[in-house]
Design an enzyme around this catalytic site. Sequence first.
Site, PDB file in Angstrom:
ATOM      1  N   PRO A  10       0.770  -1.115   0.063  1.00 19.77           N
ATOM      2  CA  PRO A  10      -0.009  -0.003  -0.003  1.00 19.77           C
ATOM      3  C   PRO A  10       0.830   1.200   0.101  1.00 19.77           C
ATOM      4  O   PRO A  10       2.015   1.411   0.765  1.00 19.77           O
ATOM      5  CB  PRO A  10      -0.853  -0.116   1.255  1.00 19.77           C
ATOM      6  CG  PRO A  10      -0.845  -1.686   1.396  1.00 19.77           C
ATOM      7  CD  PRO A  10       0.554  -1.979   1.108  1.00 19.77           C
ATOM      8  N   ASN A  11       0.371   2.174  -0.549  1.00 24.48           N
ATOM      9  CA  ASN A  11       0.658   3.540  -0.754  1.00 24.48           C
ATOM     10  C   ASN A  11       2.188   3.874  -1.669  1.00 24.48           C
ATOM     11  O   ASN A  11       2.634   4.922  -1.810  1.00 24.48           O
ATOM     12  CB  ASN A  11       0.895   4.229   0.504  1.00 24.48           C
ATOM     13  CG  ASN A  11      -0.498   4.349   1.323  1.00 24.48           C
ATOM     14  OD1 ASN A  11      -1.511   4.626   0.612  1.00 24.48           O
ATOM     15  ND2 ASN A  11      -0.631   3.706   2.438  1.00 24.48           N
ATOM     16  N   ARG A  18       4.738  11.219  -2.057  1.00 23.07           N
ATOM     17  CA  ARG A  18       4.567  11.008  -0.601  1.00 23.07           C
ATOM     18  C   ARG A  18       5.645  11.119   0.388  1.00 23.07           C
ATOM     19  O   ARG A  18       6.533  10.391   0.183  1.00 23.07           O
ATOM     20  CB  ARG A  18       3.784   9.772  -0.481  1.00 23.07           C
ATOM     21  CG  ARG A  18       3.500   9.003   0.861  1.00 23.07           C
ATOM     22  CD  ARG A  18       3.015   7.669   0.784  1.00 23.07           C
ATOM     23  NE  ARG A  18       2.546   7.526   2.171  1.00 23.07           N
ATOM     24  CZ  ARG A  18       3.182   6.228   2.656  1.00 23.07           C
ATOM     25  NH1 ARG A  18       3.972   5.494   2.171  1.00 23.07           N
ATOM     26  NH2 ARG A  18       2.912   5.853   4.181  1.00 23.07           N
ATOM     27  N   TYR A  23      10.514   9.014   2.371  1.00 22.75           N
ATOM     28  CA  TYR A  23      10.768   8.027   1.460  1.00 22.75           C
ATOM     29  C   TYR A  23      11.703   8.319   0.356  1.00 22.75           C
ATOM     30  O   TYR A  23      12.015   7.406  -0.527  1.00 22.75           O
ATOM     31  CB  TYR A  23       9.210   7.449   0.967  1.00 22.75           C
ATOM     32  CG  TYR A  23       8.671   6.883   2.223  1.00 22.75           C
ATOM     33  CD1 TYR A  23       8.756   5.871   2.687  1.00 22.75           C
ATOM     34  CD2 TYR A  23       7.452   7.753   2.734  1.00 22.75           C
ATOM     35  CE1 TYR A  23       8.250   5.530   3.661  1.00 22.75           C
ATOM     36  CE2 TYR A  23       6.766   7.295   3.758  1.00 22.75           C
ATOM     37  CZ  TYR A  23       7.135   6.258   4.239  1.00 22.75           C
ATOM     38  OH  TYR A  23       6.194   5.595   5.400  1.00 22.75           O
ATOM     39  N   ASN A  74       8.219  -5.407   0.090  1.00 24.92           N
ATOM     40  CA  ASN A  74       8.083  -4.365   0.772  1.00 24.92           C
ATOM     41  C   ASN A  74       6.487  -4.081   0.883  1.00 24.92           C
ATOM     42  O   ASN A  74       5.709  -3.562   0.342  1.00 24.92           O
ATOM     43  CB  ASN A  74       8.694  -2.971  -0.033  1.00 24.92           C
ATOM     44  CG  ASN A  74       8.552  -1.813   0.715  1.00 24.92           C
ATOM     45  OD1 ASN A  74       7.647  -1.811   1.725  1.00 24.92           O
ATOM     46  ND2 ASN A  74       8.958  -0.654   0.157  1.00 24.92           N
ATOM     47  N   ALA A  77       2.797  -0.438   5.379  1.00 27.07           N
ATOM     48  CA  ALA A  77       2.260  -0.544   6.651  1.00 27.07           C
ATOM     49  C   ALA A  77       1.634  -1.788   7.072  1.00 27.07           C
ATOM     50  O   ALA A  77       1.556  -2.254   8.273  1.00 27.07           O
ATOM     51  CB  ALA A  77       1.332   0.692   6.817  1.00 27.07           C
ATOM     52  N   GLU A  98      12.409  -9.100   3.640  1.00 28.12           N
ATOM     53  CA  GLU A  98      11.509  -8.088   3.783  1.00 28.12           C
ATOM     54  C   GLU A  98      12.370  -6.793   3.626  1.00 28.12           C
ATOM     55  O   GLU A  98      13.508  -6.696   3.754  1.00 28.12           O
ATOM     56  CB  GLU A  98      11.049  -7.947   5.374  1.00 28.12           C
ATOM     57  CG  GLU A  98      10.533  -6.922   5.663  1.00 28.12           C
ATOM     58  CD  GLU A  98       9.970  -6.911   7.435  1.00 28.12           C
ATOM     59  OE1 GLU A  98       9.728  -6.039   7.810  1.00 28.12           O
ATOM     60  OE2 GLU A  98      10.221  -8.140   7.895  1.00 28.12           O
ATOM     61  N   HIS A 100      12.192  -2.370   3.517  1.00 25.97           N
ATOM     62  CA  HIS A 100      11.662  -0.865   3.802  1.00 25.97           C
ATOM     63  C   HIS A 100      12.471   0.086   3.337  1.00 25.97           C
ATOM     64  O   HIS A 100      13.822  -0.126   3.833  1.00 25.97           O
ATOM     65  CB  HIS A 100      11.299  -0.966   5.413  1.00 25.97           C
ATOM     66  CG  HIS A 100      10.356  -1.968   5.949  1.00 25.97           C
ATOM     67  ND1 HIS A 100       9.225  -2.011   5.595  1.00 25.97           N
ATOM     68  CD2 HIS A 100      10.569  -2.924   6.329  1.00 25.97           C
ATOM     69  CE1 HIS A 100       8.467  -3.048   5.999  1.00 25.97           C
ATOM     70  NE2 HIS A 100       9.402  -3.605   6.438  1.00 25.97           N
ATOM     71  N   ARG A 107      11.766   4.785  13.611  1.00 22.63           N
ATOM     72  CA  ARG A 107      10.467   5.464  13.582  1.00 22.63           C
ATOM     73  C   ARG A 107       9.518   5.220  14.565  1.00 22.63           C
ATOM     74  O   ARG A 107       9.864   4.902  15.619  1.00 22.63           O
ATOM     75  CB  ARG A 107       9.830   5.203  12.309  1.00 22.63           C
ATOM     76  CG  ARG A 107      10.825   5.668  10.992  1.00 22.63           C
ATOM     77  CD  ARG A 107      10.013   5.510   9.728  1.00 22.63           C
ATOM     78  NE  ARG A 107       8.898   6.261   9.391  1.00 22.63           N
ATOM     79  CZ  ARG A 107       8.188   6.238   8.671  1.00 22.63           C
ATOM     80  NH1 ARG A 107       8.407   5.118   7.854  1.00 22.63           N
ATOM     81  NH2 ARG A 107       7.010   6.924   8.548  1.00 22.63           N
TER      82      ARG A 107
END
Length: 147
Positions: A10-11, A18, A23, A74, A77, A98, A100, A107
């Site tokens: 998502p996103n 964004r 990012y 990736n 969230a 995984e 990111h 964070r």
Amino acid sequence: MRRILILNGPNLNLLGTRQPEVYGATTLADIEKMCRAHAETCGATIDFAQSNHEGVLIDSIHAARGEQDGIILNAGALTHTSIALMDAISSAEVPVVELHLSNIHARESFRHKSWIAPVAVGQICGFGARGYVLAMDALLGHLEAAK
């Protein structure tokens, strides 16, 4: 030739616009181009996909079984909320790295828990778009070592 699925959650379709302070300014299309170029130098092929829908990501993981040698995921969230993605990874029996863009451990505290990490061969975070190339190298190294 190794086959790798690079799956984005998502996103991530909004990369480049964004929260560029978190990012970066690189778009998902830029990342795909970078990954395809790197795959060519490594003798690998990639399928590259993005979805904002958890079920589509799960279906993609299931479809990778017997078709892909590994997955770079990736999950955005969903990493912190989706036991269903964790179960899909466990069921697919395909090694997963995984990934990111940001350092999730530096964070907000809710980002520190990953449901993917327990079923992944490893985690790469905090290196921005370059993390995709690092993840490809890590996955290919894992596959070579597992021969």
